[in-house]
Motif scaffolding. Structure first.
Motif, PDB file in Angstrom:
ATOM      1  N   ALA A 103       0.839  -1.199   0.000  1.00 52.05           N
ATOM      2  CA  ALA A 103       0.000   0.000   0.000  1.00 52.05           C
ATOM      3  C   ALA A 103       0.878   1.255   0.000  1.00 52.05           C
ATOM      4  O   ALA A 103       1.847   1.341   0.765  1.00 52.05           O
ATOM      5  CB  ALA A 103      -0.898   0.008   1.227  1.00 52.05           C
ATOM      6  N   LYS A 104       0.535   2.225  -0.848  1.00 52.32           N
ATOM      7  CA  LYS A 104       1.284   3.478  -0.855  1.00 52.32           C
ATOM      8  C   LYS A 104       1.195   4.162   0.507  1.00 52.32           C
ATOM      9  O   LYS A 104       2.165   4.779   0.966  1.00 52.32           O
ATOM     10  CB  LYS A 104       0.757   4.406  -1.949  1.00 52.32           C
ATOM     11  CG  LYS A 104       1.472   5.754  -1.987  1.00 52.32           C
ATOM     12  CD  LYS A 104       0.981   6.621  -3.124  1.00 52.32           C
ATOM     13  CE  LYS A 104       1.695   7.982  -3.092  1.00 52.32           C
ATOM     14  NZ  LYS A 104       1.250   8.827  -1.967  1.00 52.32           N
ATOM     15  N   GLY A 105       0.044   4.035   1.152  1.00 51.32           N
ATOM     16  CA  GLY A 105      -0.121   4.648   2.476  1.00 51.32           C
ATOM     17  C   GLY A 105       0.904   4.141   3.478  1.00 51.32           C
ATOM     18  O   GLY A 105       1.357   4.892   4.351  1.00 51.32           O
ATOM     19  N   LEU A 106       1.272   2.859   3.353  1.00 51.50           N
ATOM     20  CA  LEU A 106       2.291   2.294   4.240  1.00 51.50           C
ATOM     21  C   LEU A 106       3.624   2.994   3.998  1.00 51.50           C
ATOM     22  O   LEU A 106       4.322   3.365   4.943  1.00 51.50           O
ATOM     23  CB  LEU A 106       2.430   0.785   3.977  1.00 51.50           C
ATOM     24  CG  LEU A 106       3.390   0.014   4.889  1.00 51.50           C
ATOM     25  CD1 LEU A 106       2.871  -0.031   6.322  1.00 51.50           C
ATOM     26  CD2 LEU A 106       3.596  -1.415   4.370  1.00 51.50           C
ATOM     27  N   MET A 107       3.971   3.203   2.725  1.00 51.79           N
ATOM     28  CA  MET A 107       5.230   3.881   2.402  1.00 51.79           C
ATOM     29  C   MET A 107       5.204   5.343   2.858  1.00 51.79           C
ATOM     30  O   MET A 107       6.230   5.898   3.250  1.00 51.79           O
ATOM     31  CB  MET A 107       5.504   3.821   0.896  1.00 51.79           C
ATOM     32  CG  MET A 107       5.738   2.433   0.336  1.00 51.79           C
ATOM     33  SD  MET A 107       7.187   1.592   1.034  1.00 51.79           S
ATOM     34  CE  MET A 107       6.404   0.609   2.337  1.00 51.79           C
ATOM     35  N   ASN A 108       4.035   5.969   2.788  1.00 51.04           N
ATOM     36  CA  ASN A 108       3.919   7.364   3.228  1.00 51.04           C
ATOM     37  C   ASN A 108       4.304   7.527   4.697  1.00 51.04           C
ATOM     38  O   ASN A 108       4.709   8.612   5.121  1.00 51.04           O
ATOM     39  CB  ASN A 108       2.477   7.871   3.062  1.00 51.04           C
ATOM     40  CG  ASN A 108       2.086   8.083   1.611  1.00 51.04           C
ATOM     41  OD1 ASN A 108       2.937   8.153   0.736  1.00 51.04           O
ATOM     42  ND2 ASN A 108       0.787   8.166   1.353  1.00 51.04           N
ATOM     43  N   ARG A 109       4.147   6.451   5.469  1.00 46.80           N
ATOM     44  CA  ARG A 109       4.406   6.529   6.912  1.00 46.80           C
ATOM     45  C   ARG A 109       5.847   6.179   7.287  1.00 46.80           C
ATOM     46  O   ARG A 109       6.205   6.224   8.463  1.00 46.80           O
ATOM     47  CB  ARG A 109       3.439   5.606   7.662  1.00 46.80           C
ATOM     48  CG  ARG A 109       1.978   6.015   7.525  1.00 46.80           C
ATOM     49  CD  ARG A 109       1.082   5.287   8.504  1.00 46.80           C
ATOM     50  NE  ARG A 109       0.922   3.884   8.190  1.00 46.80           N
ATOM     51  CZ  ARG A 109       0.042   3.388   7.301  1.00 46.80           C
ATOM     52  NH1 ARG A 109      -0.756   4.229   6.628  1.00 46.80           N
ATOM     53  NH2 ARG A 109      -0.061   2.103   7.069  1.00 46.80           N
ATOM     54  N   ALA A 110       6.669   5.828   6.293  1.00 47.58           N
ATOM     55  CA  ALA A 110       8.060   5.460   6.581  1.00 47.58           C
ATOM     56  C   ALA A 110       8.812   6.654   7.179  1.00 47.58           C
ATOM     57  O   ALA A 110       8.723   7.764   6.678  1.00 47.58           O
ATOM     58  CB  ALA A 110       8.754   4.984   5.307  1.00 47.58           C
ATOM     59  N   HIS A 111       9.549   6.401   8.244  1.00 49.09           N
ATOM     60  CA  HIS A 111      10.221   7.487   8.965  1.00 49.09           C
ATOM     61  C   HIS A 111      11.164   8.288   8.072  1.00 49.09           C
ATOM     62  O   HIS A 111      11.200   9.519   8.138  1.00 49.09           O
ATOM     63  CB  HIS A 111      11.015   6.923  10.156  1.00 49.09           C
ATOM     64  CG  HIS A 111      10.166   6.295  11.205  1.00 49.09           C
ATOM     65  ND1 HIS A 111       8.927   6.787  11.556  1.00 49.09           N
ATOM     66  CD2 HIS A 111      10.377   5.203  12.003  1.00 49.09           C
ATOM     67  CE1 HIS A 111       8.404   6.027  12.514  1.00 49.09           C
ATOM     68  NE2 HIS A 111       9.267   5.060  12.796  1.00 49.09           N
ATOM     69  N   ALA A 112      11.963   7.594   7.234  1.00 47.57           N
ATOM     70  CA  ALA A 112      12.955   8.304   6.402  1.00 47.57           C
ATOM     71  C   ALA A 112      12.263   9.222   5.398  1.00 47.57           C
ATOM     72  O   ALA A 112      12.699  10.365   5.178  1.00 47.57           O
ATOM     73  CB  ALA A 112      13.845   7.298   5.678  1.00 47.57           C
ATOM     74  N   TYR A 113      11.167   8.736   4.816  1.00 47.72           N
ATOM     75  CA  TYR A 113      10.426   9.560   3.854  1.00 47.72           C
ATOM     76  C   TYR A 113       9.781  10.754   4.561  1.00 47.72           C
ATOM     77  O   TYR A 113       9.882  11.900   4.099  1.00 47.72           O
ATOM     78  CB  TYR A 113       9.353   8.720   3.160  1.00 47.72           C
ATOM     79  CG  TYR A 113       8.402   9.535   2.311  1.00 47.72           C
ATOM     80  CD1 TYR A 113       8.859  10.232   1.193  1.00 47.72           C
ATOM     81  CD2 TYR A 113       7.047   9.622   2.635  1.00 47.72           C
ATOM     82  CE1 TYR A 113       8.003  10.992   0.423  1.00 47.72           C
ATOM     83  CE2 TYR A 113       6.175  10.382   1.875  1.00 47.72           C
ATOM     84  CZ  TYR A 113       6.656  11.072   0.767  1.00 47.72           C
ATOM     85  OH  TYR A 113       5.808  11.835   0.012  1.00 47.72           O
TER      86      TYR A 113
END
Length: 336
Positions: A103-113
Motif C-alpha cells: 500500500a502506498k499509504g504504508l510507504m507514506n508513513r516510513a520514517h525516512a520519507y
C-alpha cells in the motif's frame, strides 16, 4: 541449509568501518555466526547504498572495505552465507512482486520519507523536492532482502524496527493474496549492544564526523584515541568513569577484571593521558592480527571477489527455486 532458525544482517556499502561498527554490530555478529543452531546470512547492501551515495567509486571501495573487514575479523563463510545484494538477481524481481501488493499509504508513513518531507516543508513549495523513488520504496527492497531467504530473525537498532514491521505487513498481504509463502520475520533488538561514543563524546557516527576508523595504522590509531574529549580534571583527582567517553570505549574492549581495575584507577585519580594510553594498548592488541589480514585482503581484491561469488552461489541455491515458486503463485507461468 538445515531447518535451523535463519538470522539475516545487511551492511550498507557507503562508508569505512569504524570502532563503533565493530563493537556494536560486526564483533557480536561474527560470534553469532558460529552458532550451530543458526543459519546466518550476511549481505553487502549495495543497492541500498545507491539511495544515499551518488559516488560510484565510493560504493565500490566501501564494498571492498566492508567485505575485507568481515573476512579479516573471522567470519566463517563455510558456516554462513556472505554475499553481495546485487549478485542475487532474484532480489530486485521479488522487490517488484512485493511492490505490487504494498500500500502506498504504508510507504507514506516510513520514517525516512516523512523526515525528508518535513525537511522540505518551509524550505520548498514542493514537499517531495529532491526525494527519489529509491528513498520512497527503500522499505520494499529491505522487505525483499529479508523475505527472499525467509529469515526468522533480523537484528536491528531501534530506528530500524519500523522497517521490520513493514516487511511483516507486506509479507502478510502477499500471503493473503497468493497463499502462504513467507515466514513473518521478527526484529531482534539488543538493548545491551554497545553504542560507542566518538571523539567528541556523542555517539560515534559518520554524520557527526567523530569516528575512529577501524583499520588505522598503529601510530594513527594512538593519535585518534588521544583526541577523545575529556574534562579538565587533573591527575590525582578522582574521576567518574560513568561520565567519561574514554571509559565507555575502554569498557567495550575490556574484560570484566580490566573494567574493575580501571574503575578503581579512576577513583584513585588516574591521569587522562594514562587512560588513553591503556585504551590504545587494549584496542591495538585486539586488532593487530586482524589488521594484517585486512591489509592482505585489501591488496588482493580478487580474493574478496571470489569469496563473494561463492557466497552468491550459495544464496542463489535458495533464491532461484523460491522465485520460481513465487512466479508460479502470481501467475507468471509457462503456457506450454
Amino acid at each position: 541449509m538445515t531447518a535451523n532458525k535463519r538470522v539475516l544482517t545487511g551492511i550498507t556499502t557507503t562508508g569505512t568501518p569504524h570502532l563503533g561498527n565493530y563493537v556494536g554490530a560486526i564483533k557480536p555478529a561474527v560470534v553469532a555466526s558460529r552458532d550451530a543452531a543458526t543459519d546466518s546470512f550476511y549481505f553487502l547492501a549495495d543497492y541500498h547504498a545507491l539511495v544515499k551515495c551518488e559516488d560510484p567509486a565510493r560504493v565500490q571501495q566501501s564494498t571492498l572495505e566492508i567485505a575485507a573487514t568481515w573476512l579479516a575479523l573471522g567470519l566463517d563463510t563455510s558456516r554462513s552465507v556472505f554475499y553481495r545484494q546485487s549478485d542475487i538477481t532474484e532480489i530486485p524481481e521479488l522487490t517488484w512482486l512485493l511492490t505490487c501488493v504494498t500500500a502506498k499509504g504504508l510507504m507514506n508513513r516510513a520514517h525516512a520519507y516523512k523526515a525528508a518531507v518535513d525537511d522540505n516543508v518551509g524550505a520548498s513549495d514542493d514537499p517531495d523536492y529532491g526525494i527519489t523513488m529509491g528513498l520512497f520504496c527503500y522499505p520494499v527492497l529491505m522487505a525483499a532482502d529479508i523475505l527472499m531467504f525467509n529469515a526468522n530473525i533480523v537484528p536491528v537498532g531501534k530506528d530500524q524496527i519500523q522497517h521490520l514491521e513493514m516487511a511483516r505487513d507486506i509479507a502478510q498481504r502477499f500471503n493473503h493474496r497468493y497463499g502462504e509463502h513467507f515466514v513473518l520475520p521478527e526484529a531482534q533488538v539488543d538493548e545491551h549492544v554497545a553504542t560507542l561514543p566518538g571523539t567528541d563524546g556523542r555517539k560515534m557516527s559518520k554524520s557527526y564526523d567523530n569516528t575512529i576508523p577501524l583499520w588505522l595504522p598503529e601510530k594513527k590509531l594512538r593519535k585518534a584515541i588521544m583526541k577523545i574529549k575529556t574534562n579538565s580534571q587533573e591527575p590525582g583527582e578522582p574521576k567518574d568513569p560513568d561520565k567519561a567517553a574514554v571509559y565507555s570505549v575502554y569498557a567495550a574492549f575490556a574484560s570484566e577484571r580490566q573494567r574493575g581495575e580501571m574503575r578503581q584507577a579512576f577513583a584513585d585519580g588516574i591521569a587522562w593521558g594514562e587512560v588513553k594510553q591503556q585504551l590504545f594498548q587494549l584496542i591495538n592488541a585486539e586488532l593487530e592480527g586482524p589488521r594484517e589480514r585486512y591489509e592482505a585482503l585489501i591488496n588482493n581484491p580478487h580474493k574478496v571477489e571470489q569469496e563473494l561469488e561463492r557466497g552468491a552461489e550459495k544464496a542463489r541455491e535458495l533464491s532461484r527455486p523460491f522465485i520460481a515458486e513465487l512466479r508460479e503463485a502470481v501467475g507468471i507461468r509457462s503456457l506450454g
